[in-house]
Design a protein around this motif. Structure first.
Motif, short mmCIF file in Angstrom:
data_model
loop_
_atom_site.label_atom_id
_atom_site.label_comp_id
_atom_site.label_asym_id
_atom_site.label_seq_id
_atom_site.Cartn_x
_atom_site.Cartn_y
_atom_site.Cartn_z
N PRO A 108 0.84 -1.20 0.00
CA PRO A 108 0.00 0.00 0.00
C PRO A 108 0.88 1.25 0.00
CG PRO A 108 -0.78 -1.58 1.62
CD PRO A 108 0.53 -2.11 1.12
N GLU A 109 0.42 2.30 -0.64
CA GLU A 109 1.24 3.50 -0.83
C GLU A 109 1.76 4.06 0.49
OE1 GLU A 109 1.03 7.92 -2.98
OE2 GLU A 109 -0.73 6.61 -2.95
N HIS A 110 0.93 4.05 1.53
CA HIS A 110 1.37 4.66 2.79
C HIS A 110 2.50 3.84 3.43
CE1 HIS A 110 -1.39 1.64 4.47
NE2 HIS A 110 -0.87 1.86 5.66
N LEU A 111 2.46 2.50 3.26
CA LEU A 111 3.53 1.68 3.80
C LEU A 111 4.79 1.76 2.94
CD1 LEU A 111 1.60 -1.54 4.95
CD2 LEU A 111 2.55 0.29 6.38
N TYR A 112 4.60 1.89 1.63
CA TYR A 112 5.75 2.03 0.73
C TYR A 112 6.54 3.30 1.09
CZ TYR A 112 8.19 1.15 -3.71
OH TYR A 112 9.14 0.86 -4.65
N LYS A 113 5.82 4.41 1.24
CA LYS A 113 6.48 5.67 1.59
C LYS A 113 7.08 5.61 2.99
CE LYS A 113 3.73 8.71 -1.41
NZ LYS A 113 2.74 9.83 -1.45
N LYS A 114 6.39 4.93 3.91
CA LYS A 114 6.89 4.81 5.28
C LYS A 114 8.22 4.08 5.30
CE LYS A 114 5.50 2.90 9.80
NZ LYS A 114 4.42 2.17 10.52
N CYS A 115 8.31 2.98 4.54
CA CYS A 115 9.55 2.20 4.50
C CYS A 115 10.68 3.03 3.90
CB CYS A 115 9.32 0.93 3.68
SG CYS A 115 10.74 -0.17 3.62
N GLN A 116 10.42 3.76 2.85
CA GLN A 116 11.46 4.59 2.24
C GLN A 116 11.92 5.69 3.19
OE1 GLN A 116 9.47 5.69 -1.51
NE2 GLN A 116 11.03 4.49 -2.59
N GLU A 117 11.00 6.31 3.90
CA GLU A 117 11.37 7.38 4.83
C GLU A 117 12.17 6.83 6.00
OE1 GLU A 117 11.12 10.70 4.50
OE2 GLU A 117 10.50 10.14 2.48
N ILE A 118 11.75 5.69 6.55
CA ILE A 118 12.50 5.07 7.64
C ILE A 118 13.92 4.75 7.17
CG2 ILE A 118 12.71 3.02 9.09
CD1 ILE A 118 9.65 2.95 9.23
N SER A 119 14.04 4.23 5.95
CA SER A 119 15.35 3.85 5.42
C SER A 119 16.27 5.06 5.32
CB SER A 119 15.19 3.18 4.06
OG SER A 119 14.39 2.01 4.16
N LYS A 120 15.75 6.17 4.85
CA LYS A 120 16.56 7.39 4.75
C LYS A 120 16.94 7.90 6.14
CE LYS A 120 13.84 9.79 1.95
NZ LYS A 120 13.41 10.90 1.08
N GLU A 121 16.01 7.84 7.09
CA GLU A 121 16.31 8.28 8.45
C GLU A 121 17.43 7.43 9.07
OE1 GLU A 121 11.70 9.58 9.50
OE2 GLU A 121 12.70 8.00 10.64
N ILE A 122 17.32 6.11 8.90
CA ILE A 122 18.34 5.22 9.47
C ILE A 122 19.69 5.45 8.80
CG2 ILE A 122 19.04 2.79 9.59
CD1 ILE A 122 16.08 2.12 10.14
N TYR A 123 19.71 5.62 7.48
CA TYR A 123 20.94 5.94 6.75
C TYR A 123 21.60 7.17 7.37
CZ TYR A 123 23.81 6.99 2.55
OH TYR A 123 24.84 7.27 1.66
N ALA A 124 20.79 8.21 7.63
CA ALA A 124 21.33 9.45 8.20
C ALA A 124 21.77 9.28 9.65
CB ALA A 124 20.29 10.57 8.09
N HIS A 125 20.94 8.61 10.47
CA HIS A 125 21.27 8.42 11.89
C HIS A 125 22.58 7.64 12.06
CE1 HIS A 125 17.92 10.17 13.98
NE2 HIS A 125 17.02 9.39 13.43
N PHE A 126 22.80 6.65 11.20
CA PHE A 126 23.98 5.81 11.32
C PHE A 126 25.16 6.33 10.50
CE2 PHE A 126 20.88 3.05 13.15
CZ PHE A 126 21.56 2.16 13.96
N ASN A 127 24.98 7.50 9.88
CA ASN A 127 26.06 8.16 9.14
C ASN A 127 26.62 7.25 8.04
OD1 ASN A 127 27.72 10.37 8.58
ND2 ASN A 127 29.35 9.64 9.92
N CYS A 128 25.70 6.67 7.26
CA CYS A 128 26.11 5.85 6.13
C CYS A 128 26.65 6.73 5.01
CB CYS A 128 24.94 5.02 5.62
SG CYS A 128 24.29 3.80 6.79
N SER A 129 27.24 6.11 4.02
CA SER A 129 27.74 6.84 2.86
C SER A 129 27.64 5.94 1.63
CB SER A 129 29.19 7.28 3.07
OG SER A 129 29.64 8.10 2.01
#
Length: 327
Positions: A248-269
């Protein structure tokens, strides 16, 4: 002049063959109008560069190698060593000391995410869902009782450090727990036992670009195996990978947003990938992959192509992300 890119692959773990396949994809798709690639193989016996007449030993004092009469040093190293020493901070620390830029996250990013227990603790602190678990640093009397007091079956038993699901078991009953622990301790000196999160499995890659973080398409992973283990990952008749996932669109967007947040929190590159299980409407983080597989059939290239990013463009993004660190 073209930048010389060291494609650093191999490593000391059971993932060395996967690393070689990732390196081949990069070599097949790197933009040779911009970059001059050189393969650099990491083995326990040493590090060596592929040159015209075979191999040239890399001088670890400055990471130079000899080709003809010239001594050559890469401008940037694209690390594609899965497992140790490329995904646990060792290569990153070495490159920091000798001043060579590299494509992955820092020592802290890679060493922290390589420990599943440390990653889970930080995820919980940051407010993300992750499985409840028991961390063992050795086999000892009473460990079975300790686990069964805190967790209900089924449980996942996994080496605390390691990738590609090597040494992981799904344990459904008491009689199988001891052998699963022994298998995991054969791979690593510490083991994590987690509750098994029922639900569908998803994965989302993230890449850093000049326009900010971009989440790739989401993949749903369906496997004939009890879970997405090594055979399911690399024996492709065992698994169906659906990209983009039918969410569902709301879960698709939720997963993408969580992924970007985690990438930033953990200082990925560069490019990283976050794996999940979905229970209800809640995504539970299984793993953060700071050096994800990049073979022709790997998940991240699929995800990139699903949103119009070719393999050549993806490789270029990884190399150019070096200049975006800290921004």
């Amino acid at each position: 002049m073209k930048k010389r890119i060291g494609i650093v692959y191999g490593g000391y773990s059971g993932e060395a063959e996967v690393s070689r396949k990732s390196a081949n994809m990069i070599l097949n798709n790197i933009d040779r109008d911009k970059y001059e690639p050189v393969e650099i193989l990491v083995e326990k016996s040493g590090i060596k560069a592929h040159v015209e007449n075979g191999f040239s030993a890399v001088d670890l004092n400055d990471f130079t190698y000899k080709e003809g009469d010239a001594r050559i040093k890469p401008d940037i190293c694209l690390i594609i060593v899965h497992g140790t020493p490329g995904e646990d901070g060792k290569l990153q620390g070495y490159f920091d000391m000798i001043g060579i830029p590299y494509t992955t996250g820092s020592v802290m990013n890679t060493s922290l995410t390589f420990s599943k227990a440390f990653t889970n603790n930080l995820l919980k602190y940051l407010g993300y869902n992750s499985a409840q678990g028991v961390y063992l640093q050795s086999m000892h009397p009473g460990h079975i009782a300790e686990i069964e007091q805190k967790l209900r079956y089924p449980v996942i038993v996994k080496p605390n450090e390691g990738g590609s699901s090597l040494g992981i078991s799904l344990v459904k009953e008491h009689t199988d727990l001891e052998s699963a622990l022994e298998l995991a301790f054969d791979v690593d000196k510490a083991v994590l036992i987690e509750e098994f999160i029922e639900g569908s499995e998803y994965s989302c890659g993230v890449v850093n670009t000049e326009d900010g973080l971009e989440a790739l398409a989401i993949t749903e992973i369906k496997t004939q195996k009890p879970f997405f283990d090594y055979k399911a990952k690399y024996e492709y008749d065992q698994t169906e990978e659906i990209t983009p996932a039918d969410l569902p669109e709301h879960l698709y967007k939720k997963c993408q947003e969580i992924s970007k947040e985690i990438y930033a929190h953990f200082n990925c590159s560069g490019v990283a990938r976050v794996d999940y299980r979905l229970r209800g409407d809640d995504f539970y983080v299984i793993e953060i992959n700071t050096v994800p597989g990049l073979s022709e059939k790997s998940i991240v290239p699929q995800q990139a192509e699903a949103i119009g990013i070719t393999k050549k463009e993806l490789v270029t993004m990884m190399i150019e992300s070096v200049s975006l660190k800290g921004k």
